[in-house]
Scaffold this active site. Sequence first.
Site, PDB file in Angstrom:
ATOM      1  N   ASN A 209      30.605  56.587   1.947  1.00  0.00           N
ATOM      2  CA  ASN A 209      29.201  56.400   0.967  1.00  0.00           C
ATOM      3  C   ASN A 209      28.331  57.121   0.203  1.00  0.00           C
ATOM      4  O   ASN A 209      28.197  58.685   1.450  1.00  0.00           O
ATOM      5  CB  ASN A 209      29.051  55.242   1.156  1.00  0.00           C
ATOM      6  CG  ASN A 209      27.847  54.856   2.386  1.00  0.00           C
ATOM      7  OD1 ASN A 209      27.125  55.518   2.251  1.00  0.00           O
ATOM      8  ND2 ASN A 209      28.715  54.324   3.114  1.00  0.00           N
ATOM      9  N   ASP A 278      32.555  49.104   5.590  1.00  0.00           N
ATOM     10  CA  ASP A 278      33.000  47.956   6.326  1.00  0.00           C
ATOM     11  C   ASP A 278      34.936  48.287   6.927  1.00  0.00           C
ATOM     12  O   ASP A 278      35.001  47.317   7.509  1.00  0.00           O
ATOM     13  CB  ASP A 278      32.451  46.856   4.773  1.00  0.00           C
ATOM     14  CG  ASP A 278      31.219  46.756   4.839  1.00  0.00           C
ATOM     15  OD1 ASP A 278      30.970  46.499   5.574  1.00  0.00           O
ATOM     16  OD2 ASP A 278      31.282  46.840   3.239  1.00  0.00           O
ATOM     17  N   LYS A 288      46.538  66.926   9.875  1.00  0.00           N
ATOM     18  CA  LYS A 288      46.160  66.422   8.884  1.00  0.00           C
ATOM     19  C   LYS A 288      47.264  66.333   7.630  1.00  0.00           C
ATOM     20  O   LYS A 288      48.553  66.241   8.108  1.00  0.00           O
ATOM     21  CB  LYS A 288      46.100  68.296   7.932  1.00  0.00           C
ATOM     22  CG  LYS A 288      45.608  67.905   6.901  1.00  0.00           C
ATOM     23  CD  LYS A 288      45.444  69.924   5.784  1.00  0.00           C
ATOM     24  CE  LYS A 288      44.972  69.668   4.737  1.00  0.00           C
ATOM     25  NZ  LYS A 288      45.942  71.164   3.965  1.00  0.00           N
ATOM     26  N   PHE A 322      19.036  45.799   5.972  1.00  0.00           N
ATOM     27  CA  PHE A 322      18.937  46.465   4.397  1.00  0.00           C
ATOM     28  C   PHE A 322      20.126  46.044   4.022  1.00  0.00           C
ATOM     29  O   PHE A 322      21.458  45.754   4.026  1.00  0.00           O
ATOM     30  CB  PHE A 322      19.050  48.085   4.972  1.00  0.00           C
ATOM     31  CG  PHE A 322      17.758  48.721   4.407  1.00  0.00           C
ATOM     32  CD1 PHE A 322      16.758  48.442   5.708  1.00  0.00           C
ATOM     33  CD2 PHE A 322      16.855  49.226   3.497  1.00  0.00           C
ATOM     34  CE1 PHE A 322      15.485  48.825   6.022  1.00  0.00           C
ATOM     35  CE2 PHE A 322      15.545  49.812   3.422  1.00  0.00           C
ATOM     36  CZ  PHE A 322      15.012  49.571   5.068  1.00  0.00           C
ATOM     37  N   LYS A 336      22.492  36.996   3.939  1.00  0.00           N
ATOM     38  CA  LYS A 336      23.072  37.293   4.750  1.00  0.00           C
ATOM     39  C   LYS A 336      21.753  37.672   5.378  1.00  0.00           C
ATOM     40  O   LYS A 336      22.259  37.505   6.915  1.00  0.00           O
ATOM     41  CB  LYS A 336      22.792  39.240   4.211  1.00  0.00           C
ATOM     42  CG  LYS A 336      24.367  40.338   3.384  1.00  0.00           C
ATOM     43  CD  LYS A 336      23.546  41.600   2.855  1.00  0.00           C
ATOM     44  CE  LYS A 336      24.710  41.059   2.016  1.00  0.00           C
ATOM     45  NZ  LYS A 336      24.937  43.097   1.179  1.00  0.00           N
ATOM     46  N   LYS A 340      22.739  36.974   9.546  1.00  0.00           N
ATOM     47  CA  LYS A 340      23.450  38.118  10.363  1.00  0.00           C
ATOM     48  C   LYS A 340      22.152  37.285  10.901  1.00  0.00           C
ATOM     49  O   LYS A 340      21.747  38.950  11.976  1.00  0.00           O
ATOM     50  CB  LYS A 340      23.218  39.160   9.851  1.00  0.00           C
ATOM     51  CG  LYS A 340      24.050  39.790   8.808  1.00  0.00           C
ATOM     52  CD  LYS A 340      24.122  41.193   8.198  1.00  0.00           C
ATOM     53  CE  LYS A 340      25.733  40.836   7.482  1.00  0.00           C
ATOM     54  NZ  LYS A 340      25.465  42.677   7.727  1.00  0.00           N
TER      55      LYS A 340
HETATM   56  N1  CTP Z   1      25.834  47.114   8.438  1.00  0.00           N
HETATM   57  C1  CTP Z   1      26.433  46.564   9.390  1.00  0.00           C
HETATM   58  N2  CTP Z   1      27.808  46.290   9.831  1.00  0.00           N
HETATM   59  C2  CTP Z   1      29.030  46.639   8.687  1.00  0.00           C
HETATM   60  C3  CTP Z   1      27.826  46.581   7.121  1.00  0.00           C
HETATM   61  C4  CTP Z   1      26.878  46.080   6.870  1.00  0.00           C
HETATM   62  O1  CTP Z   1      25.510  46.813  10.310  1.00  0.00           O
HETATM   63  N3  CTP Z   1      29.735  46.893   9.001  1.00  0.00           N
HETATM   64  C5  CTP Z   1      24.873  45.878   8.018  1.00  0.00           C
HETATM   65  C6  CTP Z   1      23.792  47.284   7.297  1.00  0.00           C
HETATM   66  O2  CTP Z   1      23.354  48.449   8.124  1.00  0.00           O
HETATM   67  C7  CTP Z   1      22.873  46.068   6.604  1.00  0.00           C
HETATM   68  C8  CTP Z   1      23.080  45.364   6.725  1.00  0.00           C
HETATM   69  O3  CTP Z   1      24.288  45.098   7.443  1.00  0.00           O
HETATM   70  O4  CTP Z   1      21.479  46.560   7.690  1.00  0.00           O
HETATM   71  C9  CTP Z   1      23.257  44.390   4.998  1.00  0.00           C
HETATM   72  O5  CTP Z   1      24.979  45.713   4.997  1.00  0.00           O
HETATM   73  P1  CTP Z   1      25.125  45.326   3.430  1.00  0.00           P
HETATM   74  O6  CTP Z   1      26.587  46.234   3.401  1.00  0.00           O
HETATM   75  O7  CTP Z   1      24.684  45.387   2.406  1.00  0.00           O
HETATM   76  O8  CTP Z   1      26.447  44.270   3.866  1.00  0.00           O
HETATM   77  P2  CTP Z   1      27.801  43.692   4.154  1.00  0.00           P
HETATM   78  O9  CTP Z   1      27.606  43.055   5.247  1.00  0.00           O
HETATM   79  O10 CTP Z   1      28.734  44.967   4.674  1.00  0.00           O
HETATM   80  O11 CTP Z   1      28.378  42.334   2.849  1.00  0.00           O
HETATM   81  P3  CTP Z   1      28.551  43.005   1.610  1.00  0.00           P
HETATM   82  O12 CTP Z   1      29.358  45.335   1.719  1.00  0.00           O
HETATM   83  O13 CTP Z   1      29.920  42.476   1.248  1.00  0.00           O
HETATM   84  O14 CTP Z   1      27.437  43.114   0.272  1.00  0.00           O
END
Ligand code: CTP
Length: 395
Positions: A209, A278, A288, A322, A336, A340
């Site tokens: 990303n 995710d 490759k 975050f 969240k 979490k």
């Molecule tokens: N995070 C994490 N592990 C993941 C995804 C996210 O620890 N696999 C953490 C990120 O570092 C951030 C928080 O969770 O502090 C929220 O991340 P975000 O990507 O906004 O949330 P998600 O839980 O992944 O939900 P979505 O992508 O569906 O918005």
Amino acid sequence: MLKNKNIVLGVTGGIAAYKACDLVSRLVKAEANVDVIMTENATKFINPLTFQSLSSNQVIVDMFKEPKYWEIQHIALAKKADLVVVAPATANIIGKIANGIADDMLTTTVMATKAPVVFAPAMNCNMYENPILQSNIERLKALGYRFIEPGEGRLACGDVGIGKMAEPDVIESYINSMFERKKDFVGKTVIVTAGPTREAIDPVRYISNHSTGKMGYSIAYKAVDRGAKVYLISGPTSLKAPEGVQLIPVNSAREMHEKIMEHYDEADIVIMSAAVADYAPAITHQQKVKKSDEKLILELVKNPDILYELGKIKGDKILVGFAMETENLVENAKEKVSKKNLDFIVANDLFTEGAGFGTDTNVVKIIDKQGNVESLPKMAKLDLADLILDRIIKL
Ligand code: CTP
């Protein structure tokens, strides 16, 4: 605290310039070295000799009058300064600096310095409230320039309102607090994660990303500065790790999870500012992947939700997340926090100006587990880092 500090004081053309004399005398009494730069207009209010006598240093006004002296001084002062204070700061000087104009000794020095710059505005209330000035102030604040708010009262022009320069004792204590480096994280161990993760498809390609890591690196920098032991577990970025942090470079989300767990017991605080992917490819090809059919279907599997896993074993640690959202910011962020098991989350909207990837600023809301929402204005990431650490200390 101010002993042997090099303070450059810029004095601009306003009646409050007389108060700058008291400020110089206070700073000198505190054993700071003060170099005064006056604008041409300031000399209409106060004679440079007054500042020269108070500071025991030559006062600089005209940058071309004494070219030899200036040639050395102009950059030398900018370099030597531990702090630049502009008091009083007129609408004119704020406007010039906000717009990159450097046409005299003071503006060139401010432009050339890497030291923090503080403005103490002083002007008529209508000028102060003028949206042009306010947007210039916002612009400078977002870049890390600081402002000591003017007070309200009867102004020199007879109007009553906001615009009185802060009193010299207030400015002095503000300056003092800037040098008083908070050491409120001494004895604390902080894990900060930053940057993106990379999920390998094959030895050449990956899924990732746009995260640049700036926010996390700013937090790591400030946490070390405030006395913490910091593990910065970072995905690939182009940033230099701040001095004093223990950098642990990682690529994938799984690797990040592993490295966090290696230090988790030791940590008092975990700040997850990394943009963790995710999903990862179900298979990482050893060679490759060659181009073949019209369609290539990539199967992805869920990565561990690191924060969720940490939330399950939270104990008395502080967990900060975050969230970058593109819709329903508060609602999603609140969910969240509870899912979490976080103490609070720092949420921003990708589409808000000044809040996107790679910027030096951020516009966020801090949402805690009680559901309180604190909306913050656009601010420099370094200032936001300090504010996040302040919120953690409060807990
Ligand atoms: N995070 C994490 N592990 C993941 C995804 C996210 O620890 N696999 C953490 C990120 O570092 C951030 C928080 O969770 O502090 C929220 O991340 P975000 O990507 O906004 O949330 P998600 O839980 O992944 O939900 P979505 O992508 O569906 O918005």
